[in-house]
Design a protein around this motif. Structure first.
Motif, PDB file in Angstrom:
ATOM      1  N   GLN A   1       0.820  -1.206   0.000  1.00 46.56           N
ATOM      2  CA  GLN A   1       0.000   0.000   0.000  1.00 46.56           C
ATOM      3  C   GLN A   1       0.855   1.258   0.000  1.00 46.56           C
ATOM      4  O   GLN A   1       0.482   2.260  -0.590  1.00 46.56           O
ATOM      5  CB  GLN A   1      -0.951  -0.017   1.192  1.00 46.56           C
ATOM      6  N   GLY A   2       2.008   1.214   0.629  1.00 41.33           N
ATOM      7  CA  GLY A   2       2.908   2.361   0.634  1.00 41.33           C
ATOM      8  C   GLY A   2       3.431   2.699  -0.753  1.00 41.33           C
ATOM      9  O   GLY A   2       3.743   3.857  -1.044  1.00 41.33           O
ATOM     10  N   PHE A   3       3.529   1.693  -1.619  1.00 44.03           N
ATOM     11  CA  PHE A   3       3.956   1.916  -3.000  1.00 44.03           C
ATOM     12  C   PHE A   3       2.780   2.146  -3.939  1.00 44.03           C
ATOM     13  O   PHE A   3       2.944   2.154  -5.158  1.00 44.03           O
ATOM     14  CB  PHE A   3       4.790   0.735  -3.508  1.00 44.03           C
ATOM     15  N   GLY A   4       1.574   2.288  -3.381  1.00 43.50           N
ATOM     16  CA  GLY A   4       0.397   2.539  -4.206  1.00 43.50           C
ATOM     17  C   GLY A   4      -0.148   1.292  -4.879  1.00 43.50           C
ATOM     18  O   GLY A   4      -0.837   1.384  -5.889  1.00 43.50           O
ATOM     19  N   LEU A   5       0.124   0.128  -4.313  1.00 45.08           N
ATOM     20  CA  LEU A   5      -0.337  -1.137  -4.867  1.00 45.08           C
ATOM     21  C   LEU A   5      -1.353  -1.745  -3.913  1.00 45.08           C
ATOM     22  O   LEU A   5      -1.062  -1.965  -2.745  1.00 45.08           O
ATOM     23  CB  LEU A   5       0.838  -2.092  -5.045  1.00 45.08           C
ATOM     24  N   GLN A   6      -2.551  -1.997  -4.410  1.00 44.88           N
ATOM     25  CA  GLN A   6      -3.608  -2.544  -3.572  1.00 44.88           C
ATOM     26  C   GLN A   6      -4.027  -3.909  -4.096  1.00 44.88           C
ATOM     27  O   GLN A   6      -4.775  -3.999  -5.061  1.00 44.88           O
ATOM     28  CB  GLN A   6      -4.817  -1.602  -3.549  1.00 44.88           C
ATOM     29  N   PRO A   7      -3.531  -5.001  -3.485  1.00 45.41           N
ATOM     30  CA  PRO A   7      -4.018  -6.319  -3.886  1.00 45.41           C
ATOM     31  C   PRO A   7      -5.503  -6.442  -3.538  1.00 45.41           C
ATOM     32  O   PRO A   7      -5.898  -6.236  -2.403  1.00 45.41           O
ATOM     33  CB  PRO A   7      -3.177  -7.290  -3.053  1.00 45.41           C
ATOM     34  N   ARG A   8      -6.333  -6.737  -4.523  1.00 48.65           N
ATOM     35  CA  ARG A   8      -7.775  -6.811  -4.299  1.00 48.65           C
ATOM     36  C   ARG A   8      -8.235  -8.204  -3.877  1.00 48.65           C
ATOM     37  O   ARG A   8      -9.390  -8.407  -3.586  1.00 48.65           O
ATOM     38  CB  ARG A   8      -8.520  -6.371  -5.546  1.00 48.65           C
ATOM     39  N   ASP A   9      -7.321  -9.156  -3.895  1.00 53.64           N
ATOM     40  CA  ASP A   9      -7.632 -10.510  -3.465  1.00 53.64           C
ATOM     41  C   ASP A   9      -6.640 -10.875  -2.362  1.00 53.64           C
ATOM     42  O   ASP A   9      -5.867 -11.807  -2.478  1.00 53.64           O
ATOM     43  CB  ASP A   9      -7.501 -11.466  -4.658  1.00 53.64           C
ATOM     44  N   LEU A  10      -6.668 -10.096  -1.312  1.00 52.79           N
ATOM     45  CA  LEU A  10      -5.667 -10.189  -0.260  1.00 52.79           C
ATOM     46  C   LEU A  10      -6.142 -11.139   0.828  1.00 52.79           C
ATOM     47  O   LEU A  10      -6.812 -10.752   1.770  1.00 52.79           O
ATOM     48  CB  LEU A  10      -5.417  -8.793   0.313  1.00 52.79           C
ATOM     49  N   LYS A  11      -5.813 -12.403   0.647  1.00 46.92           N
ATOM     50  CA  LYS A  11      -6.204 -13.428   1.605  1.00 46.92           C
ATOM     51  C   LYS A  11      -4.955 -14.121   2.128  1.00 46.92           C
ATOM     52  O   LYS A  11      -3.925 -14.141   1.464  1.00 46.92           O
ATOM     53  CB  LYS A  11      -7.114 -14.454   0.942  1.00 46.92           C
TER      54      LYS A  11
ATOM     55  N   VAL B   1       1.821 -14.393  -3.534  1.00 53.78           N
ATOM     56  CA  VAL B   1       1.936 -15.195  -4.748  1.00 53.78           C
ATOM     57  C   VAL B   1       0.848 -14.893  -5.775  1.00 53.78           C
ATOM     58  O   VAL B   1       1.045 -15.126  -6.946  1.00 53.78           O
ATOM     59  CB  VAL B   1       1.929 -16.713  -4.455  1.00 53.78           C
ATOM     60  N   ASP B   2      -0.280 -14.402  -5.367  1.00 52.90           N
ATOM     61  CA  ASP B   2      -1.388 -14.170  -6.293  1.00 52.90           C
ATOM     62  C   ASP B   2      -1.447 -12.686  -6.622  1.00 52.90           C
ATOM     63  O   ASP B   2      -1.859 -11.877  -5.794  1.00 52.90           O
ATOM     64  CB  ASP B   2      -2.697 -14.626  -5.660  1.00 52.90           C
ATOM     65  N   CYS B   3      -1.038 -12.332  -7.829  1.00 50.30           N
ATOM     66  CA  CYS B   3      -0.935 -10.912  -8.186  1.00 50.30           C
ATOM     67  C   CYS B   3      -1.803 -10.526  -9.375  1.00 50.30           C
ATOM     68  O   CYS B   3      -1.579  -9.494  -9.998  1.00 50.30           O
ATOM     69  CB  CYS B   3       0.521 -10.563  -8.502  1.00 50.30           C
ATOM     70  N   ASP B   4      -2.817 -11.332  -9.715  1.00 47.37           N
ATOM     71  CA  ASP B   4      -3.617 -10.992 -10.884  1.00 47.37           C
ATOM     72  C   ASP B   4      -4.640  -9.894 -10.605  1.00 47.37           C
ATOM     73  O   ASP B   4      -5.146  -9.281 -11.533  1.00 47.37           O
ATOM     74  CB  ASP B   4      -4.296 -12.222 -11.466  1.00 47.37           C
ATOM     75  N   ALA B   5      -4.928  -9.607  -9.349  1.00 43.67           N
ATOM     76  CA  ALA B   5      -5.927  -8.601  -9.008  1.00 43.67           C
ATOM     77  C   ALA B   5      -5.308  -7.476  -8.183  1.00 43.67           C
ATOM     78  O   ALA B   5      -5.796  -7.126  -7.125  1.00 43.67           O
ATOM     79  CB  ALA B   5      -7.080  -9.242  -8.255  1.00 43.67           C
ATOM     80  N   VAL B   6      -4.233  -6.895  -8.693  1.00 39.45           N
ATOM     81  CA  VAL B   6      -3.570  -5.792  -7.996  1.00 39.45           C
ATOM     82  C   VAL B   6      -3.938  -4.499  -8.692  1.00 39.45           C
ATOM     83  O   VAL B   6      -3.753  -4.347  -9.901  1.00 39.45           O
ATOM     84  CB  VAL B   6      -2.031  -5.977  -7.994  1.00 39.45           C
ATOM     85  N   HIS B   7      -4.475  -3.574  -7.917  1.00 36.21           N
ATOM     86  CA  HIS B   7      -4.830  -2.265  -8.445  1.00 36.21           C
ATOM     87  C   HIS B   7      -3.682  -1.306  -8.155  1.00 36.21           C
ATOM     88  O   HIS B   7      -3.201  -1.233  -7.033  1.00 36.21           O
ATOM     89  CB  HIS B   7      -6.119  -1.769  -7.791  1.00 36.21           C
ATOM     90  N   VAL B   8      -3.233  -0.597  -9.185  1.00 38.23           N
ATOM     91  CA  VAL B   8      -2.141   0.362  -9.034  1.00 38.23           C
ATOM     92  C   VAL B   8      -2.761   1.745  -8.894  1.00 38.23           C
ATOM     93  O   VAL B   8      -3.505   2.190  -9.752  1.00 38.23           O
ATOM     94  CB  VAL B   8      -1.184   0.309 -10.246  1.00 38.23           C
ATOM     95  N   ASN B   9      -2.435   2.402  -7.782  1.00 41.31           N
ATOM     96  CA  ASN B   9      -2.999   3.710  -7.481  1.00 41.31           C
ATOM     97  C   ASN B   9      -1.892   4.559  -6.867  1.00 41.31           C
ATOM     98  O   ASN B   9      -1.063   4.052  -6.118  1.00 41.31           O
ATOM     99  CB  ASN B   9      -4.155   3.541  -6.478  1.00 41.31           C
TER     100      ASN B   9
END
Length: 172
Positions: A78-88, A107-115
């Motif tokens: 989150q500090g780098f503006g990356l929000q994993p949307r499937d953060l389990k 390991v799962d990075c297919d649902a990362v929102h860059v903000n």
């Protein structure tokens, strides 16, 4: 793009965006696509057990450093503006770190929102997803202690963390 390869392509790109040299994210070595199917990703092996399975087999004292490491991972993203949307907790693996310590990696990075900026709403959503996916054996006190580790890593004031946690139903 669209089609059967969309999630693989997005994950492959996000592994690079998430800076594996800076953040504990598994390196993606290749994206191999077969002519007749979507293909697969070749990802660095950082460990077998996912965080959820590992913490369910440990007692509270042994879980503490793993949960704190996961919170540092979330705050770092989150500090780098990356929000994993499937953060389990099942999308975080536990491997061996330096000097025999445990290390976590996403390991799962297919649902990362860059903000550019992650606000309290996004922070709360990430914490809620992660904390809600922990096994029932992880007590409320342990979850709050993990949230305190998140606060320290994110550089938040206590009141800012309280405001975020008020948005998280599982922490109340």
């Amino acid at each position: 793009g669209r089609g059967p390869c969309r999630a693989d392509r997005r994950s492959w790109l996000n592994h690079y965006r998430m800076m594996p040299d800076v953040l504990p994210v598994c390196r993606c070595h290749a994206w191999l696509r077969a002519a007749d199917g979507p293909g697969y990703l070749v990802i660095e092996d950082r460990g077998k057990p996912n965080l959820r399975d590992r913490v369910s087999a440990l007692d509270a004292r042994q879980r503490r450093p793993l949960l704190a490491a996961a919170m540092r991972l979330i705050a770092g993203c989150q500090g780098f503006g990356l929000q994993p949307r499937d953060l389990k907790a099942t999308n975080v693996v536990v491997g061996d770190g330096p000097a025999g310590s445990a290390e976590v990696a996403l390991v799962d990075c297919d649902a990362v929102h860059v903000n550019a900026r992650i606000g309290n709403r996004q922070r709360a959503r990430g914490l809620e997803q992660f904390l809600a996916n922990l096994p029932a054996s992880v007590s409320r006190r342990e979850r709050l202690r993990a949230a305190a580790a998140y606060r320290r890593e994110a550089g938040l004031e206590r009141e800012a963390l309280r405001a975020i946690l008020r948005r998280v139903p599982s922490s109340q």
